[in-house]
Design a protein around this motif. Sequence first.
Motif, PDB file in Angstrom:
ATOM      1  N   SER A  92      -5.229   6.330  -6.188  1.00 26.88           N
ATOM      2  CA  SER A  92      -4.750   6.413  -4.885  1.00 26.88           C
ATOM      3  C   SER A  92      -3.798   4.978  -4.763  1.00 26.88           C
ATOM      4  O   SER A  92      -2.955   5.030  -3.962  1.00 26.88           O
ATOM      5  CB  SER A  92      -6.192   6.184  -3.752  1.00 26.88           C
ATOM      6  OG  SER A  92      -6.773   5.012  -3.896  1.00 26.88           O
ATOM      7  N   ASP A  93      -4.071   4.030  -5.279  1.00 36.18           N
ATOM      8  CA  ASP A  93      -3.239   2.735  -5.330  1.00 36.18           C
ATOM      9  C   ASP A  93      -2.012   2.879  -6.038  1.00 36.18           C
ATOM     10  O   ASP A  93      -0.955   2.614  -5.483  1.00 36.18           O
ATOM     11  CB  ASP A  93      -3.935   1.544  -5.993  1.00 36.18           C
ATOM     12  CG  ASP A  93      -5.233   0.898  -5.300  1.00 36.18           C
ATOM     13  OD1 ASP A  93      -5.574   1.245  -3.819  1.00 36.18           O
ATOM     14  OD2 ASP A  93      -6.187   0.363  -5.678  1.00 36.18           O
ATOM     15  N   LEU A  94      -2.138   3.663  -6.882  1.00 34.91           N
ATOM     16  CA  LEU A  94      -0.841   3.928  -7.589  1.00 34.91           C
ATOM     17  C   LEU A  94      -0.039   4.896  -6.962  1.00 34.91           C
ATOM     18  O   LEU A  94       1.400   4.727  -6.771  1.00 34.91           O
ATOM     19  CB  LEU A  94      -1.305   4.572  -8.989  1.00 34.91           C
ATOM     20  CG  LEU A  94       0.100   5.006  -9.854  1.00 34.91           C
ATOM     21  CD1 LEU A  94       0.809   3.741 -10.438  1.00 34.91           C
ATOM     22  CD2 LEU A  94      -0.393   5.749 -11.268  1.00 34.91           C
ATOM     23  N   GLY A  95      -0.688   6.089  -6.258  1.00 39.90           N
ATOM     24  CA  GLY A  95       0.073   6.784  -5.433  1.00 39.90           C
ATOM     25  C   GLY A  95       0.613   6.015  -4.118  1.00 39.90           C
ATOM     26  O   GLY A  95       1.863   6.505  -3.925  1.00 39.90           O
ATOM     27  N   GLY A  96       0.035   4.960  -3.519  1.00 40.81           N
ATOM     28  CA  GLY A  96       0.558   4.349  -2.535  1.00 40.81           C
ATOM     29  C   GLY A  96       1.719   3.514  -2.859  1.00 40.81           C
ATOM     30  O   GLY A  96       2.733   3.332  -2.011  1.00 40.81           O
ATOM     31  N   ALA A  97       1.461   3.107  -4.027  1.00 38.75           N
ATOM     32  CA  ALA A  97       2.691   2.148  -4.592  1.00 38.75           C
ATOM     33  C   ALA A  97       4.082   2.931  -4.916  1.00 38.75           C
ATOM     34  O   ALA A  97       5.065   2.529  -4.490  1.00 38.75           O
ATOM     35  CB  ALA A  97       2.401   1.366  -5.816  1.00 38.75           C
ATOM     36  N   ILE A  98       3.676   4.245  -5.523  1.00 36.64           N
ATOM     37  CA  ILE A  98       5.022   5.167  -5.645  1.00 36.64           C
ATOM     38  C   ILE A  98       5.628   5.453  -4.217  1.00 36.64           C
ATOM     39  O   ILE A  98       6.543   5.555  -4.141  1.00 36.64           O
ATOM     40  CB  ILE A  98       4.613   6.352  -6.497  1.00 36.64           C
ATOM     41  CG1 ILE A  98       4.136   5.673  -7.912  1.00 36.64           C
ATOM     42  CG2 ILE A  98       5.693   7.381  -6.552  1.00 36.64           C
ATOM     43  CD1 ILE A  98       3.642   6.790  -8.760  1.00 36.64           C
ATOM     44  N   LYS A  99       4.748   5.752  -3.237  1.00 34.38           N
ATOM     45  CA  LYS A  99       5.218   6.263  -2.026  1.00 34.38           C
ATOM     46  C   LYS A  99       5.979   5.243  -1.282  1.00 34.38           C
ATOM     47  O   LYS A  99       7.125   5.286  -0.920  1.00 34.38           O
ATOM     48  CB  LYS A  99       3.884   6.730  -1.088  1.00 34.38           C
ATOM     49  CG  LYS A  99       4.481   7.270   0.127  1.00 34.38           C
ATOM     50  CD  LYS A  99       3.337   7.795   0.801  1.00 34.38           C
ATOM     51  CE  LYS A  99       3.497   8.343   2.121  1.00 34.38           C
ATOM     52  NZ  LYS A  99       2.257   8.828   2.944  1.00 34.38           N
ATOM     53  N   GLY A 100       5.312   3.962  -1.415  1.00 32.05           N
ATOM     54  CA  GLY A 100       6.168   2.650  -0.852  1.00 32.05           C
ATOM     55  C   GLY A 100       7.481   2.485  -1.513  1.00 32.05           C
ATOM     56  O   GLY A 100       8.515   2.316  -0.958  1.00 32.05           O
ATOM     57  N   PHE A 101       7.673   2.728  -2.827  1.00 36.64           N
ATOM     58  CA  PHE A 101       8.801   2.545  -3.676  1.00 36.64           C
ATOM     59  C   PHE A 101       9.701   3.491  -3.150  1.00 36.64           C
ATOM     60  O   PHE A 101      11.122   3.198  -2.841  1.00 36.64           O
ATOM     61  CB  PHE A 101       8.514   2.635  -5.061  1.00 36.64           C
ATOM     62  CG  PHE A 101       9.723   2.483  -6.011  1.00 36.64           C
ATOM     63  CD1 PHE A 101      10.363   1.254  -6.187  1.00 36.64           C
ATOM     64  CD2 PHE A 101      10.459   3.506  -6.634  1.00 36.64           C
ATOM     65  CE1 PHE A 101      11.257   0.904  -6.854  1.00 36.64           C
ATOM     66  CE2 PHE A 101      11.619   3.571  -7.376  1.00 36.64           C
ATOM     67  CZ  PHE A 101      12.060   2.130  -7.467  1.00 36.64           C
ATOM     68  N   LYS A 102       9.192   4.658  -3.210  1.00 40.19           N
ATOM     69  CA  LYS A 102      10.471   5.617  -2.684  1.00 40.19           C
ATOM     70  C   LYS A 102      10.922   5.666  -1.286  1.00 40.19           C
ATOM     71  O   LYS A 102      12.088   5.648  -1.035  1.00 40.19           O
ATOM     72  CB  LYS A 102       9.457   7.204  -2.580  1.00 40.19           C
ATOM     73  CG  LYS A 102       9.477   7.686  -3.965  1.00 40.19           C
ATOM     74  CD  LYS A 102       8.942   9.152  -4.127  1.00 40.19           C
ATOM     75  CE  LYS A 102       8.797   9.529  -5.362  1.00 40.19           C
ATOM     76  NZ  LYS A 102       8.286  10.866  -5.491  1.00 40.19           N
ATOM     77  N   SER A 103      10.031   5.227  -0.521  1.00 40.98           N
ATOM     78  CA  SER A 103      10.563   4.800   1.197  1.00 40.98           C
ATOM     79  C   SER A 103      11.355   3.609   1.196  1.00 40.98           C
ATOM     80  O   SER A 103      12.321   3.780   1.897  1.00 40.98           O
ATOM     81  CB  SER A 103       9.144   4.825   1.997  1.00 40.98           C
ATOM     82  OG  SER A 103       8.646   3.321   1.687  1.00 40.98           O
ATOM     83  N   ALA A 104      11.198   2.681   0.151  1.00 40.22           N
ATOM     84  CA  ALA A 104      12.073   1.668   0.174  1.00 40.22           C
ATOM     85  C   ALA A 104      13.298   2.011  -0.352  1.00 40.22           C
ATOM     86  O   ALA A 104      14.575   1.547   0.263  1.00 40.22           O
ATOM     87  CB  ALA A 104      11.412   0.506  -0.447  1.00 40.22           C
ATOM     88  N   VAL A 105      13.579   2.574  -1.323  1.00 40.57           N
ATOM     89  CA  VAL A 105      14.956   2.992  -1.818  1.00 40.57           C
ATOM     90  C   VAL A 105      15.481   4.106  -0.823  1.00 40.57           C
ATOM     91  O   VAL A 105      16.791   3.851  -0.507  1.00 40.57           O
ATOM     92  CB  VAL A 105      14.461   4.137  -3.169  1.00 40.57           C
ATOM     93  CG1 VAL A 105      15.754   4.723  -3.668  1.00 40.57           C
ATOM     94  CG2 VAL A 105      14.036   3.202  -4.272  1.00 40.57           C
ATOM     95  N   LYS A 106      14.602   5.082   0.040  1.00 41.18           N
ATOM     96  CA  LYS A 106      15.255   5.648   0.773  1.00 41.18           C
ATOM     97  C   LYS A 106      15.818   4.991   2.168  1.00 41.18           C
ATOM     98  O   LYS A 106      16.720   5.160   2.403  1.00 41.18           O
ATOM     99  CB  LYS A 106      14.413   6.697   1.529  1.00 41.18           C
ATOM    100  CG  LYS A 106      14.936   7.674   2.450  1.00 41.18           C
ATOM    101  CD  LYS A 106      13.886   8.506   2.882  1.00 41.18           C
ATOM    102  CE  LYS A 106      14.394   9.574   3.954  1.00 41.18           C
ATOM    103  NZ  LYS A 106      13.010  10.589   4.436  1.00 41.18           N
TER     104      LYS A 106
END
Length: 84
Positions: free
Chosen positions: A29-43
């Motif tokens: 879940s931590d890894l998934g949250g980090a990936i989601k945060g990275f994608k939203s920052a790029v967007k």
Amino acid sequence: MGISIWQLLIILAIVLVLFGAKRLRNVGSDLGGAIKGFKSAVKDEEEKKDDTKQASVENKTDDKDGNVFDAKAEQKTPENKDKA
């Protein structure tokens, strides 16, 4: 020479024994949250660039005709007054 399904299951069983299911779930879940945060920052960064580009285009165009106005501002000095 690839890894078979049985080898993957054995590795998964060893990882479960070493770390436990709860800790693996937390890591996932931590890894998934980090990936989601990275994608939203790029967007957000892409949207920011698009907004900046759109604003610069809007500042240069006339609403009616779509004409582009490019002006240069200069400060009046005694030398410039003589030329005018």
